[in-house]
Design an enzyme around this catalytic site. Structure first.
Site, PDB file in Angstrom:
ATOM      1  N   ASP A  62      -2.936  10.753   7.011  1.00 31.96           N
ATOM      2  CA  ASP A  62      -3.373   9.177   7.503  1.00 31.96           C
ATOM      3  C   ASP A  62      -4.557  10.340   7.850  1.00 31.96           C
ATOM      4  O   ASP A  62      -5.234   9.315   8.719  1.00 31.96           O
ATOM      5  CB  ASP A  62      -2.128   9.383   8.718  1.00 31.96           C
ATOM      6  CG  ASP A  62      -1.943   7.574   8.212  1.00 31.96           C
ATOM      7  OD1 ASP A  62      -2.098   7.338   7.336  1.00 31.96           O
ATOM      8  OD2 ASP A  62      -0.721   7.115   9.063  1.00 31.96           O
ATOM      9  N   GLN A  84       4.103   5.722  10.675  1.00 28.77           N
ATOM     10  CA  GLN A  84       3.191   4.542  11.354  1.00 28.77           C
ATOM     11  C   GLN A  84       3.611   4.362  13.106  1.00 28.77           C
ATOM     12  O   GLN A  84       3.685   4.602  13.553  1.00 28.77           O
ATOM     13  CB  GLN A  84       4.426   3.191  10.523  1.00 28.77           C
ATOM     14  CG  GLN A  84       3.653   1.820  10.969  1.00 28.77           C
ATOM     15  CD  GLN A  84       2.644   1.772  10.048  1.00 28.77           C
ATOM     16  OE1 GLN A  84       2.603   2.845   9.260  1.00 28.77           O
ATOM     17  NE2 GLN A  84       1.681   1.050  10.242  1.00 28.77           N
ATOM     18  N   LYS A 135       3.353   0.140   1.655  1.00 28.43           N
ATOM     19  CA  LYS A 135       3.193   1.517   1.612  1.00 28.43           C
ATOM     20  C   LYS A 135       4.245   2.127   0.683  1.00 28.43           C
ATOM     21  O   LYS A 135       4.066   2.536  -0.587  1.00 28.43           O
ATOM     22  CB  LYS A 135       3.224   1.982   2.970  1.00 28.43           C
ATOM     23  CG  LYS A 135       1.833   1.718   3.481  1.00 28.43           C
ATOM     24  CD  LYS A 135       1.871   2.384   4.479  1.00 28.43           C
ATOM     25  CE  LYS A 135       0.131   1.310   5.866  1.00 28.43           C
ATOM     26  NZ  LYS A 135       0.743   2.204   7.264  1.00 28.43           N
TER      27      LYS A 135
END
Ligand code: NAD
Length: 286
Positions: A120, A97, A53
């Site tokens: 997200d 994450q 990412k």
């Protein structure tokens, strides 16, 4: 052999458009979009995802700030970092994450992220915006990537039977809402579904997100279906999906490969969400 839905090529195209757009902003003297990426612990798969990412951000001109925290980080310490990043004017997106180590309260962490920086899309406010079909929310990156892949290949879910296998928080559940938004008739199967193939055989578009290697066999797929494989599992050094690709490719109209299908589209979804956060927060454009 069916049509290969190539997430790599599409991602490259979208990412070069993102890079071009960011260049236009920065050449006018605006600061670059900025994403804070937090990784707690040393899970090898998470480390790979996070570094992919970050590399993808760099390539398109998104500044990424990396926070690598030890596995014994407490919920309180993580909440303090998030509060600091929420307050930081130049941070447009915050990504934590998942999965977090089990001693950390994941719900509390996701709730703490400013919804306007929640690239997200896991904050309940953004999940609610997805239910309410509000364009200014953030759609979780994998469902967003799948939506873009379908659009690119002119596969319209409207009126179709879409069957999703896997009802996880990150993929299956938000994807079911997005497919409803796209006017599909949606069925969601999971580990307690009595007879999965009774559902999958009806699917015009079959999407599997379980993490069970080769769960979906040819006899479970309707002739001419579109098959999207979200699963990522390791078999030795090989990455395999939920779908038995060799069998199913002979029956499907179109299919995503693993790797090279949904994976790159997920990262592209993150880049798009970060650019969107930057535009909404900093440039005030939707
Ligand atoms: P999860 O554990 O949150 O959810 C898994 C779901 O699958 C659950 O609803 C469970 O009930 C269901 N399930 C498990 N075994 C099943 C079975 N035998 N039959 C039917 N349903 C079953 O997982 P997740 O986070 O949603 O991830 C699912 C998979 O997708 C994993 O392999 C993950 O690595 C992968 N993933 C890939 C991407 C990508 O970009 N390609 C992104 C996110 C997740």
């Amino acid at each position: 052999m069916s049509l290969l839905l190539d997430g790599r090529v599409l991602s490259e195209n979208i990412r070069s458009q993102i890079a071009q757009e960011i260049k236009e902003y920065t050449s006018k003297g605006y600061r670059a979009p900025t994403l804070a990426v937090i990784l707690v612990g040393d899970d090898p798969a998470s480390q790979v995802y996070v570094s992919n990412k970050e590399k993808a951000c760099q390539k398109v001109g998104i500044r990424s700030l990396s926070y690598r925290l030890p596995s014994n980080t407490t919920t309180q310490e993580l909440l303090e970092l998030i509060a600091q990043l929420n307050a930081e004017e130049e941070v447009d997106g915050i990504l934590v994450q998942l999965p977090l180590p089990p001693h950390i309260n994941q719900q509390e962490i996701l709730l703490a992220i400013n919804p306007k920086k929640d690239v997200d899309g896991f904050h309940p406010e953004n999940m609610g915006r997805l239910v309410a079909r509000m364009e200014d929310g953030f759609i979780p990156c994998t469902p967003l990537g799948i939506d873009l892949l379908l659009k690119h290949y002119d596969i319209d879910p409207k009126g179709k039977d879409v069957v999703i296998v896997g009802a996880g928080f990150i993929v299956g559940r938000p994807l079911s809402l997005l497919m409803l938004w796209r006017d599909a008739t949606v069925s969601v199967c999971h580990i307690y579904t009595k007879d999965i193939k009774e559902y999958t055989k009806r699917a015009d578009i079959l999407i599997s997100a379980t993490g069970v290697p080769r769960l979906i066999k040819a006899h479970m797929v309707k002739e001419g279906a579109v098959v999207i494989d979200v699963g990522i599992s390791k078999e030795g050094t090989k990455i395999v999906g939920d779908v038995d690709f060799e069998e199913v490719k002979e029956k499907a109209y179109a299919i995503t490969p693993v790797p090279g299908g949904v994976g790159p589209m997920t990262v592209t979804g993150l880049l798009l969400n970060t650019l969107k956060a930057y535009k909404l927060r900093f440039l005030y454009v939707g």
